[in-house]
Enzyme design. Structure first.
Site, PDB file in Angstrom:
ATOM      1  CE1 TYR A   1     -11.610 -11.324  12.819  1.00  0.00           C
ATOM      2  CE2 TYR A   1      -9.502 -11.165  11.668  1.00  0.00           C
ATOM      3  CZ  TYR A   1     -10.776 -11.704  11.782  1.00  0.00           C
ATOM      4  OH  TYR A   1     -11.204 -12.611  10.855  1.00  0.00           O
TER       5      TYR A   1
ATOM      6  NE  ARG B   1     -12.037 -13.890  15.690  1.00  0.00           N
ATOM      7  CZ  ARG B   1     -10.823 -14.080  15.145  1.00  0.00           C
ATOM      8  NH1 ARG B   1     -10.710 -14.707  13.984  1.00  0.00           N
ATOM      9  NH2 ARG B   1      -9.746 -13.613  15.743  1.00  0.00           N
TER      10      ARG B   1
ATOM     11  CD  GLU C   1     -10.889 -20.264  11.120  1.00  0.00           C
ATOM     12  OE1 GLU C   1      -9.754 -19.876  11.439  1.00  0.00           O
ATOM     13  OE2 GLU C   1     -11.889 -20.140  11.861  1.00  0.00           O
TER      14      GLU C   1
ATOM     15  CB  ILE D   1      -4.144  -8.206  12.225  1.00  0.00           C
ATOM     16  CG1 ILE D   1      -2.968  -8.005  11.268  1.00  0.00           C
ATOM     17  CG2 ILE D   1      -4.854  -9.529  11.968  1.00  0.00           C
ATOM     18  CD1 ILE D   1      -1.858  -9.049  11.410  1.00  0.00           C
ATOM     19  CG  HIS D   2      -1.562  -2.329  12.667  1.00  0.00           C
ATOM     20  ND1 HIS D   2      -1.498  -1.062  12.106  1.00  0.00           N
ATOM     21  CD2 HIS D   2      -0.854  -2.272  13.816  1.00  0.00           C
ATOM     22  CE1 HIS D   2      -0.774  -0.274  12.887  1.00  0.00           C
ATOM     23  NE2 HIS D   2      -0.367  -0.982  13.934  1.00  0.00           N
TER      24      HIS D   2
ATOM     25  CG  ASP E   1     -32.037 -13.072  -8.664  1.00  0.00           C
ATOM     26  OD1 ASP E   1     -31.158 -12.178  -8.632  1.00  0.00           O
ATOM     27  OD2 ASP E   1     -31.770 -14.281  -8.583  1.00  0.00           O
TER      28      ASP E   1
ATOM     29  CE  LYS F   1      -6.336   5.265  16.452  1.00  0.00           C
ATOM     30  NZ  LYS F   1      -6.129   6.704  16.165  1.00  0.00           N
TER      31      LYS F   1
ATOM     32  CG  ASP G   1      -6.728 -21.390  12.554  1.00  0.00           C
ATOM     33  OD1 ASP G   1      -6.276 -22.028  13.512  1.00  0.00           O
ATOM     34  OD2 ASP G   1      -7.057 -20.202  12.634  1.00  0.00           O
TER      35      ASP G   1
ATOM     36  CE  LYS H   1      -5.697   3.348  28.271  1.00  0.00           C
ATOM     37  NZ  LYS H   1      -4.291   3.657  28.697  1.00  0.00           N
TER      38      LYS H   1
END
Length: 323
Positions: free
Chosen positions: A34, A94, A155, A256-257, A304, A45, A190, A41
């Protein structure tokens, strides 16, 4: 010896075998990272990283008073086009959940950009009606047969009660609309909040839900993306949870990082036995094609196109393992 994935890229994109259509290969999504949509920035990155899936975020990673800014920033990056890398990767958005006032503007912004995102990630899906509504919204905005990949977030307790119906609906709409379901994501935090569970280090309180998501994902030939590991500096703990998830059948993990990416992507590489299976299957497919045969069996199983795509997935990951 590994079978070169490039060799099998020559398989026609639409090859009818037993009335099953081969679709374009789905990229692996070992790490789904994410990136806050309001931070150019961080987006820039992220585009320099060797990561399978980048999710430009309009939802949880963006404050309410920054939603519009995130939307506009993401739109500007989409207008510029998806930056090329040495290998394929997923460049998605998202959007906000359908129970908010923001999701329609999110869709309008990213689906009218000069370049469409590869994938739309839909959080907090609880019923099949959300997928139907999403499909209609996409149809109104895309005036072609262009397919948009869809990642569906499970969630809540209600979502798990309806998960099979959600997947059936998405699968059915993929045959008649512009959407193509590719992954299910387990939104563990969540989910815990929804059912009133207390989080523990072992995650025993969400074991049933975590396993059920994999079961349903595999039944519908979807990738299964595991929960976030929030202690982003604890790389040993991250590795342990990745290995645990892979043993359950997960194919990737939310990130997340940037520091989590290498650990996650290494953990979700295929094993030697998986590579051997996929290599043999694809070699058998090529032989049967040369002999003019369609459907065939491999090691006692009828093959298949979903199985073929799984084998291609393994080989592509195996080739990444060699680099």
């Amino acid at each position: 010896m590994l079978v070169s994935f490039v060799k099998f890229r020559t398989i026609p994109r639409f090859l009818n075998i037993n009335k099953i259509i081969v679709r374009k290969y789905n990229v692996p999504r070992r790490a789904l990272m994410y990136v806050p949509g309001d931070d150019p920035k961080k987006i820039s990155k992220s585009l320099t990283l060797d990561v399978d899936c980048i999710a430009l975020d309009c939802e949880d990673g963006v404050a309410v008073n920054k939603k519009r800014e995130a939307r506009e920033t993401i739109r500007s990056f989409l207008d510029k086009g998806k930056p090329s890398k040495d290998r394929d990767y997923d460049f998605g958005v998202r959007i906000n959940a359908f129970d908010t006032e923001y999701w329609q503007e999110d869709l309008e912004s990213c689906l009218t950009a000069i370049n469409l995102p590869d994938t739309i990630l839909i959080p907090k899906v609880e019923t099949a009606d959300t997928i139907k509504q999403f499909s209609e919204e996409v149809k109104q905005r895309i005036k072609s047969d262009k397919k948009i990949n869809v990642i569906i977030y499970i969630e809540s307790a209600r979502a798990f009660l309806n998960i099979v119906d959600i997947c059936k609906t998405a699968e059915g709409l993929s045959k008649t609309s512009n959407i193509q379901p590719v992954s299910l994501v387990f939104g563990s935090d969540d989910f815990c909040a929804n059912i009133g569970a207390t989080r523990t280090e072992s995650s025993i309180e969400i074991l049933y839900a975590r396993q059920k998501l994999v079961l349903v994902a595999k039944a519908f030939n979807l990738q299964a993306i595991d929960m976030v590991y929030i202690k982003y500096k604890d790389l040993e703990g991250l590795k342990k949870q990745c290995e645990e998830g892979m043993k359950m059948g997960y194919t990737g993990k939310q990130v997340i990082h940037p520091g989590q990416v290498p650990i996650v992507q290494e953990a979700f590489l295929p094993s030697a036995s998986q590579i051997e299976w996929a290599s043999g299957l694809l070699q058998s497919f090529e032989k049967h094609q040369k002999d003019g045969k369609g459907a065939f069996t491999y090691k006692g199983s009828m093959i298949d196109m979903p199985t073929m795509r799984q084998a291609e997935n393994v080989i592509k990951l195996a080739n990444l393992k060699k680099t």
